[in-house]
Each structure stands twice: as structure tokens, then as C-alpha cells.
Design a protein around this motif. Structure first.
Motif, PDB file in Angstrom:
ATOM      1  N   ASN A  44      -5.130   9.467  -1.787  1.00  0.00           N
ATOM      2  CA  ASN A  44      -5.186   9.815  -0.521  1.00  0.00           C
ATOM      3  C   ASN A  44      -4.514  11.198  -0.277  1.00  0.00           C
ATOM      4  O   ASN A  44      -5.195  11.988   0.607  1.00  0.00           O
ATOM      5  CB  ASN A  44      -4.518   8.654   0.340  1.00  0.00           C
ATOM      6  CG  ASN A  44      -4.877   7.172   0.354  1.00  0.00           C
ATOM      7  OD1 ASN A  44      -6.011   7.242   0.289  1.00  0.00           O
ATOM      8  ND2 ASN A  44      -4.183   6.306   0.615  1.00  0.00           N
ATOM      9  N   ALA A  45      -3.378  11.513  -0.846  1.00  0.00           N
ATOM     10  CA  ALA A  45      -2.833  12.703  -0.819  1.00  0.00           C
ATOM     11  C   ALA A  45      -3.847  13.995  -1.224  1.00  0.00           C
ATOM     12  O   ALA A  45      -4.065  14.808  -0.714  1.00  0.00           O
ATOM     13  CB  ALA A  45      -1.451  12.727  -1.610  1.00  0.00           C
ATOM     14  N   ALA A  46      -4.519  13.536  -2.378  1.00  0.00           N
ATOM     15  CA  ALA A  46      -5.492  14.577  -2.989  1.00  0.00           C
ATOM     16  C   ALA A  46      -6.571  14.759  -2.021  1.00  0.00           C
ATOM     17  O   ALA A  46      -7.052  15.818  -1.845  1.00  0.00           O
ATOM     18  CB  ALA A  46      -5.982  14.151  -4.433  1.00  0.00           C
ATOM     19  N   GLY A  47      -7.162  13.767  -1.464  1.00  0.00           N
ATOM     20  CA  GLY A  47      -8.336  13.769  -0.647  1.00  0.00           C
ATOM     21  C   GLY A  47      -7.999  14.783   0.640  1.00  0.00           C
ATOM     22  O   GLY A  47      -8.702  15.637   0.844  1.00  0.00           O
ATOM     23  N   ASN A  48      -6.705  14.506   1.205  1.00  0.00           N
ATOM     24  CA  ASN A  48      -6.198  15.236   2.316  1.00  0.00           C
ATOM     25  C   ASN A  48      -6.006  16.826   1.992  1.00  0.00           C
ATOM     26  O   ASN A  48      -6.512  17.683   2.651  1.00  0.00           O
ATOM     27  CB  ASN A  48      -5.236  14.401   2.958  1.00  0.00           C
ATOM     28  CG  ASN A  48      -5.283  13.332   3.587  1.00  0.00           C
ATOM     29  OD1 ASN A  48      -6.552  13.075   4.187  1.00  0.00           O
ATOM     30  ND2 ASN A  48      -4.560  12.408   3.634  1.00  0.00           N
ATOM     31  N   ILE A  49      -5.326  16.847   0.842  1.00  0.00           N
ATOM     32  CA  ILE A  49      -4.928  18.394   0.600  1.00  0.00           C
ATOM     33  C   ILE A  49      -6.308  19.194   0.038  1.00  0.00           C
ATOM     34  O   ILE A  49      -6.468  20.361   0.691  1.00  0.00           O
ATOM     35  CB  ILE A  49      -3.786  18.395  -0.639  1.00  0.00           C
ATOM     36  CG1 ILE A  49      -2.612  17.511  -0.039  1.00  0.00           C
ATOM     37  CG2 ILE A  49      -3.785  19.729  -1.062  1.00  0.00           C
ATOM     38  CD1 ILE A  49      -1.592  17.520  -1.451  1.00  0.00           C
ATOM     39  N   PHE A  50      -7.318  18.484  -0.812  1.00  0.00           N
ATOM     40  CA  PHE A  50      -8.322  19.485  -1.213  1.00  0.00           C
ATOM     41  C   PHE A  50      -9.477  19.642  -0.171  1.00  0.00           C
ATOM     42  O   PHE A  50     -10.232  20.324  -0.357  1.00  0.00           O
ATOM     43  CB  PHE A  50      -8.713  18.727  -2.345  1.00  0.00           C
ATOM     44  CG  PHE A  50      -8.090  18.681  -3.596  1.00  0.00           C
ATOM     45  CD1 PHE A  50      -7.306  19.691  -3.877  1.00  0.00           C
ATOM     46  CD2 PHE A  50      -7.996  17.537  -4.384  1.00  0.00           C
ATOM     47  CE1 PHE A  50      -6.496  19.693  -5.127  1.00  0.00           C
ATOM     48  CE2 PHE A  50      -7.215  17.531  -5.643  1.00  0.00           C
ATOM     49  CZ  PHE A  50      -6.408  18.408  -5.799  1.00  0.00           C
ATOM     50  N   ASN A  67       3.516  20.655  -9.978  1.00  0.00           N
ATOM     51  CA  ASN A  67       4.969  20.479  -9.709  1.00  0.00           C
ATOM     52  C   ASN A  67       5.603  19.304  -9.593  1.00  0.00           C
ATOM     53  O   ASN A  67       6.789  18.795  -9.932  1.00  0.00           O
ATOM     54  CB  ASN A  67       5.191  21.440  -8.499  1.00  0.00           C
ATOM     55  CG  ASN A  67       5.061  22.806  -8.651  1.00  0.00           C
ATOM     56  OD1 ASN A  67       4.936  23.271  -9.846  1.00  0.00           O
ATOM     57  ND2 ASN A  67       4.785  23.580  -7.691  1.00  0.00           N
ATOM     58  N   LEU A  68       4.665  18.292  -9.204  1.00  0.00           N
ATOM     59  CA  LEU A  68       5.391  16.936  -9.004  1.00  0.00           C
ATOM     60  C   LEU A  68       5.314  15.864 -10.226  1.00  0.00           C
ATOM     61  O   LEU A  68       5.583  14.814 -10.322  1.00  0.00           O
ATOM     62  CB  LEU A  68       4.598  16.152  -7.764  1.00  0.00           C
ATOM     63  CG  LEU A  68       5.064  16.597  -6.202  1.00  0.00           C
ATOM     64  CD1 LEU A  68       4.210  15.888  -5.367  1.00  0.00           C
ATOM     65  CD2 LEU A  68       6.493  16.598  -6.167  1.00  0.00           C
ATOM     66  N   GLY A  69       4.246  16.541 -11.191  1.00  0.00           N
ATOM     67  CA  GLY A  69       4.345  15.897 -12.431  1.00  0.00           C
ATOM     68  C   GLY A  69       3.335  14.730 -12.220  1.00  0.00           C
ATOM     69  O   GLY A  69       3.394  13.623 -12.953  1.00  0.00           O
ATOM     70  N   LEU A  70       2.542  14.953 -11.271  1.00  0.00           N
ATOM     71  CA  LEU A  70       1.412  13.784 -10.922  1.00  0.00           C
ATOM     72  C   LEU A  70      -0.037  14.255 -11.248  1.00  0.00           C
ATOM     73  O   LEU A  70      -0.362  15.383 -11.164  1.00  0.00           O
ATOM     74  CB  LEU A  70       1.303  13.272  -9.635  1.00  0.00           C
ATOM     75  CG  LEU A  70       2.793  12.548  -9.029  1.00  0.00           C
ATOM     76  CD1 LEU A  70       2.772  12.323  -7.607  1.00  0.00           C
ATOM     77  CD2 LEU A  70       2.931  11.188  -9.919  1.00  0.00           C
ATOM     78  N   THR A  71      -0.897  13.102 -11.468  1.00  0.00           N
ATOM     79  CA  THR A  71      -2.315  13.397 -11.734  1.00  0.00           C
ATOM     80  C   THR A  71      -3.034  13.968 -10.485  1.00  0.00           C
ATOM     81  O   THR A  71      -2.543  13.714  -9.229  1.00  0.00           O
ATOM     82  CB  THR A  71      -3.210  12.324 -12.170  1.00  0.00           C
ATOM     83  OG1 THR A  71      -4.551  12.722 -11.894  1.00  0.00           O
ATOM     84  CG2 THR A  71      -3.115  11.209 -11.170  1.00  0.00           C
ATOM     85  N   GLN A  84       0.900  -1.290  -0.084  1.00  0.00           N
ATOM     86  CA  GLN A  84       0.031  -0.084   0.025  1.00  0.00           C
ATOM     87  C   GLN A  84       1.055   1.257   0.187  1.00  0.00           C
ATOM     88  O   GLN A  84       0.510   2.208  -0.728  1.00  0.00           O
ATOM     89  CB  GLN A  84      -0.837   0.069   1.251  1.00  0.00           C
ATOM     90  CG  GLN A  84      -2.061  -0.946   1.021  1.00  0.00           C
ATOM     91  CD  GLN A  84      -3.069  -0.942   2.314  1.00  0.00           C
ATOM     92  OE1 GLN A  84      -2.654  -0.121   3.492  1.00  0.00           O
ATOM     93  NE2 GLN A  84      -4.119  -1.529   2.313  1.00  0.00           N
ATOM     94  N   LEU A  85       1.921   1.199   0.934  1.00  0.00           N
ATOM     95  CA  LEU A  85       2.717   2.491   0.973  1.00  0.00           C
ATOM     96  C   LEU A  85       3.432   2.833  -0.393  1.00  0.00           C
ATOM     97  O   LEU A  85       4.107   3.983  -0.654  1.00  0.00           O
ATOM     98  CB  LEU A  85       3.813   2.318   1.892  1.00  0.00           C
ATOM     99  CG  LEU A  85       3.341   2.296   3.472  1.00  0.00           C
ATOM    100  CD1 LEU A  85       4.227   1.999   4.440  1.00  0.00           C
ATOM    101  CD2 LEU A  85       2.483   3.666   3.791  1.00  0.00           C
ATOM    102  N   HIS A  86       3.631   1.697  -1.209  1.00  0.00           N
ATOM    103  CA  HIS A  86       4.487   1.921  -2.459  1.00  0.00           C
ATOM    104  C   HIS A  86       3.346   1.778  -3.781  1.00  0.00           C
ATOM    105  O   HIS A  86       3.855   1.636  -5.005  1.00  0.00           O
ATOM    106  CB  HIS A  86       5.517   0.693  -2.511  1.00  0.00           C
ATOM    107  CG  HIS A  86       6.564   1.142  -1.891  1.00  0.00           C
ATOM    108  ND1 HIS A  86       6.610   0.727  -0.438  1.00  0.00           N
ATOM    109  CD2 HIS A  86       7.871   1.511  -1.755  1.00  0.00           C
ATOM    110  CE1 HIS A  86       7.699   0.944   0.251  1.00  0.00           C
ATOM    111  NE2 HIS A  86       8.397   1.438  -0.627  1.00  0.00           N
ATOM    112  N   ASP A  87       2.303   2.008  -3.467  1.00  0.00           N
ATOM    113  CA  ASP A  87       1.033   2.077  -4.761  1.00  0.00           C
ATOM    114  C   ASP A  87       1.082   3.386  -4.928  1.00  0.00           C
ATOM    115  O   ASP A  87       0.308   4.105  -4.261  1.00  0.00           O
ATOM    116  CB  ASP A  87      -0.116   1.483  -4.031  1.00  0.00           C
ATOM    117  CG  ASP A  87      -1.326   1.126  -5.205  1.00  0.00           C
ATOM    118  OD1 ASP A  87      -1.108   1.942  -6.094  1.00  0.00           O
ATOM    119  OD2 ASP A  87      -2.229   0.331  -4.815  1.00  0.00           O
ATOM    120  N   LEU A  88       1.666   3.718  -5.917  1.00  0.00           N
ATOM    121  CA  LEU A  88       1.566   5.304  -6.151  1.00  0.00           C
ATOM    122  C   LEU A  88       0.117   5.823  -6.650  1.00  0.00           C
ATOM    123  O   LEU A  88      -0.341   6.936  -6.032  1.00  0.00           O
ATOM    124  CB  LEU A  88       2.500   5.544  -7.626  1.00  0.00           C
ATOM    125  CG  LEU A  88       2.465   6.921  -7.910  1.00  0.00           C
ATOM    126  CD1 LEU A  88       3.060   7.851  -6.698  1.00  0.00           C
ATOM    127  CD2 LEU A  88       3.581   7.012  -8.852  1.00  0.00           C
TER     128      LEU A  88
END
Length: 317
Positions: free
Chosen positions: A106-112, A186-190, A96-100
Motif C-alpha cells: 500500500n505504501a509503495a502504491g501511494n508513494i510511486f 533506508n527502511l530496509g524494506l522491499t 491488516q494494520l500489522h500485516d507488514l
């Protein structure tokens, strides 16, 4: 010859059309009461500050998690002395920790949804102040005499409270979405906005703002003292979140050794709120997100109904 004087017919008074929609005038009146005090802009500045602070924290954590997930050279190495079950659990956690894609969602949900923890507290306090201000500044009598139909007054206040909740949500989300989109670019991610968990987090983040504003409205009706309502609201929100986890954990540890004890913590409004807006499970034993929606909706509807009934029946001196 007698002259008879006839009184001219009385001129009918002109009928003046009632301009505007009564309900909207009441809502505007409630907004005007709020904006004439210092509370609204102080709360607004606090909301912006806490949103910015939460964005900094969430983006820092997200950068670390995404960097780790991008590390394709990482290899799982089980610890010494681990049982087969422990190895399997550790391997699943490593995956899970290495599932990009998962970490990006998860990052998008927390940031937004940054700033929601203190943002919800602020709208709850504002919801209480809409009611308690009437008694603090002794304007309740004039309000109900000006508009004798109390139902209209109460619903005008209720709509104003919900409108405030929406405004605070909108400002916080504009800030978090702007910062989040720049972050992922900036990170080049969706940015993962097309993913349902992120969309659900944003939708129910709005629902949480409205429901906590409604809870504050009901609390302000029950406790007319402004200081009392504010202190009680903070205890319910902050103490309810931290205290509930602690109490249910102690029950699980020493009394009832079942996982459903921790799951049942969702009955507390603070826990239910966090459960329903989290893009992933708040903790392993947490209830499903829709359970949090039902619980918080139930608490808010009960509080709103109590507020409506008490405001309609209360004697105003």
C-alpha cells in the motif's frame, strides 16, 4: 524567304519532394505553439511542486504505518461493550494494520504515484488550453487555412495533448520512483515493485494522465472561452470528487439505505480516476478498479469524439 521562329518548349517545374511525415509536422507545430507560451513551464513547475509535496505527505504516512506494522509486540485488545461482530471487525482491521507485506504494498502504491491528484488536473487544463489558445490568440483561421484538411489538424492536436499527458506523467514518476526507492532502501524494506497492485497503480496512473488530457481536449472544444474552460475543468475535477462523495453519502444516509449507492459514485469521472489508480479500495463500498477504468475511458472517448466532430464542422471566421 521567311524564317519561322519556334518557341522553345517550356521547362517543366521541378518536383520537390515533401519532406517529413505530415502528421508529425502537425504534432510538432502544436507542441511549438504550447512552448511559445508561459503556460507549459508554469504548469510544469506546479507539477513538480505538487509531486514533491505529495511525496513528503505519503512518505510521512507510510513511515508511521510501516513502523506500526513492524511492532510485533502489539496485541489485539477488544474494547469494552463491543458486540461479537464489532470485535471480529476490529480484529480484522488490527490484522491488516500489522500485516507488514500488505502495508509495504500500500505504501509503495501511494508513494510511486505521488502527485497524481493535482497532476491529473494540470494535464486536463493543458488539454483544454491547446484548443482554447487558438481562439484566445485568434490563430484558428491561420491554422485551418494552412492545413485545409481539418481531420489532420484535429488529430495533430489530439496527439499533442496525449504527448503532453505522457511527458507530465513521466516527470512525476521519475521523481516519485527515485524518492520511493531511496525511502524503502533506508527502511530496509522491499520496494514492492514486483507486486501486481503496485504495477497496476503505475500502469493505470499513466492511463489516467492520458484520459484526463483527452477530457480536457473535449472540454476545450465545447467551451472556447479560455477562462470558462479552465473554471469548468476545475469544477468538474475538484468539485466532482469532493461533491460526489458528499452527495452520494447523503443519498445513502437519508434516501436509499443501500451500499450500492456509494458504489455507484464511480460514475463520476473524478471518483472513477481515483478508484482505478488506488492500490487498495478507495473506500469500503468502492467499485472494483476495472470499473473505474471503464467509466473514465468512456467519459474520455465521448469527450474526444465530441472534440473531433465539432472541430471538423465548426465555422472558422
Amino acid at each position: 524567304m521567311t524564317a519561322t521562329l519556334q518557341t522553345p518548349p517550356a521547362t517543366a517545374r521541378p518536383v520537390i519532394a515533401h519532406v517529413g511525415v505530415p502528421g508529425l509536422r502537425l504534432v510538432r507545430s502544436e507542441f511549438r505553439k504550447i512552448t511559445t507560451t508561459n503556460a507549459w513551464w508554469l504548469f510544469g513547475l506546479a507539477s513538480v511542486f505538487f509531486t514533491g509535496f505529495a511525496l513528503f505527505i505519503n512518505m510521512s504516512e507510510a513511515a508511521q504505518h510501516l513502523e506500526r506494522a513492524r511492532d510485533t509486540a502489539a496485541v489485539f485488545k477488544p474494547g469494552r461493550g463491543m458486540s461479537a461482530a464489532e470485535v471480529a471487525a476490529a480484529r480484522a482491521e488490527f490484522a491488516q494494520l500489522h500485516d507488514l507485506p500488505l502495508q509495504a504494498v500500500n505504501a509503495a502504491g501511494n508513494i510511486f504515484t505521488s502527485g497524481q491528484f493535482f497532476g491529473l488536473l494540470l494535464v486536463m487544463l493543458l488539454g483544454a488550453l491547446v484548443i482554447t489558445n487558438e481562439f484566445q490568440y485568434q490563430t484558428a483561421t491561420a491554422t485551418f487555412l494552412t492545413t485545409p484538411r481539418r481531420t489532420q489538424v484535429v488529430f495533430g492536436k489530439l496527439l499533442a495533448v496525449l504527448g503532453l499527458g505522457f511527458v507530465f506523467w513521466l516527470v512525476a514518476r521519475v521523481l516519485s520512483l527515485t524518492a520511493g526507492l531511496i525511502f524503502f532502501d533506508n527502511l530496509g524494506l522491499t520496494n514492492s515493485l514486483g507486486e501486481w497492485p503496485v504495477q497496476r497503480a503505475l500502469i493505470f496512473n499513466l492511463v489516467a494522465y492520458l484520459l484526463w488530457a483527452l477530457l480536457g481536449f473535449g472540454l476545450g472544444t465545447l467551451i472556447n472561452s479560455q477562462i470558462g474552460a479552465v473554471v469548468t475543468a476545475m469544477i468538474i475535477y475538484l468539485g466532482g470528487f469532493v461533491g460526489a462523495i458528499g452527495v452520494f453519502s447523503l443519498i445513502r444516509e437519508y434516501l436509499i439505505h443501500e451500499d450500492w449507492v456509494l458504489t455507484s459514485a464511480v460514475m463520476m469521472p473524478s471518483i472513477a480516476s481515483q478508484v482505478m489508480v488506488s492500490p487498495e479500495k478507495l473506500y469500503p463500498e468502492a467499485a472494483a478498479w476495472w470499473v473505474g477504468v471503464l467509466v473514465l475511458t468512456g467519459w474520455s472517448l465521448v469527450a474526444g469524439a465530441i472534440g473531433i466532430v465539432l472541430n471538423r464542422r465548426r465555422d472558422i471566421a
